[in-house]
Design an enzyme around this catalytic site. Structure first.
Site, PDB file in Angstrom:
ATOM      1  CB  SER A  97      -0.957  -0.050   1.190  1.00 35.38           C
ATOM      2  OG  SER A  97      -2.008   0.853   1.042  1.00 35.38           O
ATOM      3  CG  ASP A 227      -6.762  -3.272  -2.976  1.00 30.32           C
ATOM      4  OD1 ASP A 227      -7.372  -2.429  -2.292  1.00 30.32           O
ATOM      5  OD2 ASP A 227      -5.530  -3.451  -2.898  1.00 30.32           O
ATOM      6  CG  HIS A 256      -5.542  -2.743   0.641  1.00 32.47           C
ATOM      7  ND1 HIS A 256      -4.832  -2.371  -0.470  1.00 32.47           N
ATOM      8  CD2 HIS A 256      -5.027  -2.023   1.674  1.00 32.47           C
ATOM      9  CE1 HIS A 256      -3.921  -1.469  -0.138  1.00 32.47           C
ATOM     10  NE2 HIS A 256      -4.014  -1.243   1.160  1.00 32.47           N
TER      11      HIS A 256
END
Length: 276
Positions: A97, A227, A256
């Protein structure tokens, strides 16, 4: 506890486990978490004989709760100092991320010989926010909401994110794990609210296009097709087109936070890439 002190006086907490002569793997966590988010990967790769390193980004976890420097240039500079302090060579840098943006920004600036490979998992590059140049991005209002909720009631906001879209626990039939939710909340609340507020801009508005173009080592992109935090269409599917030596693998239905929910699958694919 082990810390380095950066040029501006910030203390960066890090873990450095395993044989110092082994190839290092460096893990970069997402917002608003800490190096603890990599528990499953640290234990797995330690067992495979690697040297594993993970740090708490400034303002996060056990590092200094900074009110300045909470942007990608400084994040990358901190990693440059960490790599020098630990004398890391031929390292594999893995970022999730926001941490994937940090990896891209660092690897594009790293000293020769420091980096062997990189992995971006559910990562924010090339750029998240919507603009004329990035019409598929998320509207600025989405990130304004992140900032507002972080500033006014992050305890509830963090709970909502962890129990919902981050791990896909809001999907019908999902196996909800309360311990995973609680651990996400614990990590988030350990950091500083000002740093978390600033970091929203860092992960959403930083343009990593030139970083991706400049990277000259093999890069693996891993992304969940479900995601809900960093939608795949405007991240990995665009980023792969910018890399000189890029490989992409996507996972139907994965969320995610797939490095936690599907650690066995992700760890195996990471190991295969590192050994390739």
């Amino acid at each position: 506890m082990p810390f380095i002190t950066t040029a501006d006086g910030t203390e960066i907490f890090y873990k450095d486990w395993g044989p110092k002569t082994a190839q290092p793997i460096v893990f970069h966590h997402g917002w608003p978490l800490s190096s603890d988010d990599w528990d499953a990967q640290l234990m797995f790769f330690l067992g495979e004989g690697y040297r594993v390193i993970a740090h708490d980004r400034r303002g996060h976890g056990r590092s200094t709760q900074t009110d300045t420097g909470n942007e990608m240039d400084t994040y990358a500079a901190d990693v440059i100092e960490l790599a020098a302090a630990l004398d890391l060579k031929d390292a594999v840098h893995i970022g999730h991320s926001t941490g994937g943006g940090e990896v891209a920004h660092y690897v594009a600036r790293a000293e020769a010989g420091r980096v062997a490979k990189a992995v971006l998992i559910g990562a924010v590059p090339p750029i998240m926010v919507k603009s004329e140049a990035n019409p598929g991005g998320l509207p600025l209002e989405v990130f304004d909401s992140f900032r507002s909720q972080t500033a006014t009631n992050r305890a509830q906001f963090f709970l909502d994110v962890a129990s919902g879209p981050f791990y896909g626990f809001n999907r019908e039939g999902a196996e909800v794990k309360q311990g995973v939710i609680d651990n996400w909340w614990r990590q988030g609340m350990a950091g500083g609210v000002k740093a978390h507020y600033d970091c929203v801009k860092a992960f959403s508005e930083t343009d990593f296009t030139e970083d991706l173009k400049q990277i000259d080592v093999p890069v693996l992109l891993l992304h969940g097709e479900d995601d809900q935090i960093v939608p795949i269409a405007d991240s990995a599917l665009l980023g792969i087109k910018l890399l000189k030596h890029g490989t992409i693998k996507t996972y139907p239905g994965f969320p995610h936070g797939m490095a936690t929910t599907h650690a066995d699958v992700i760890n195996a694919d990471l190991l295969a890439f590192i050994k390739s």
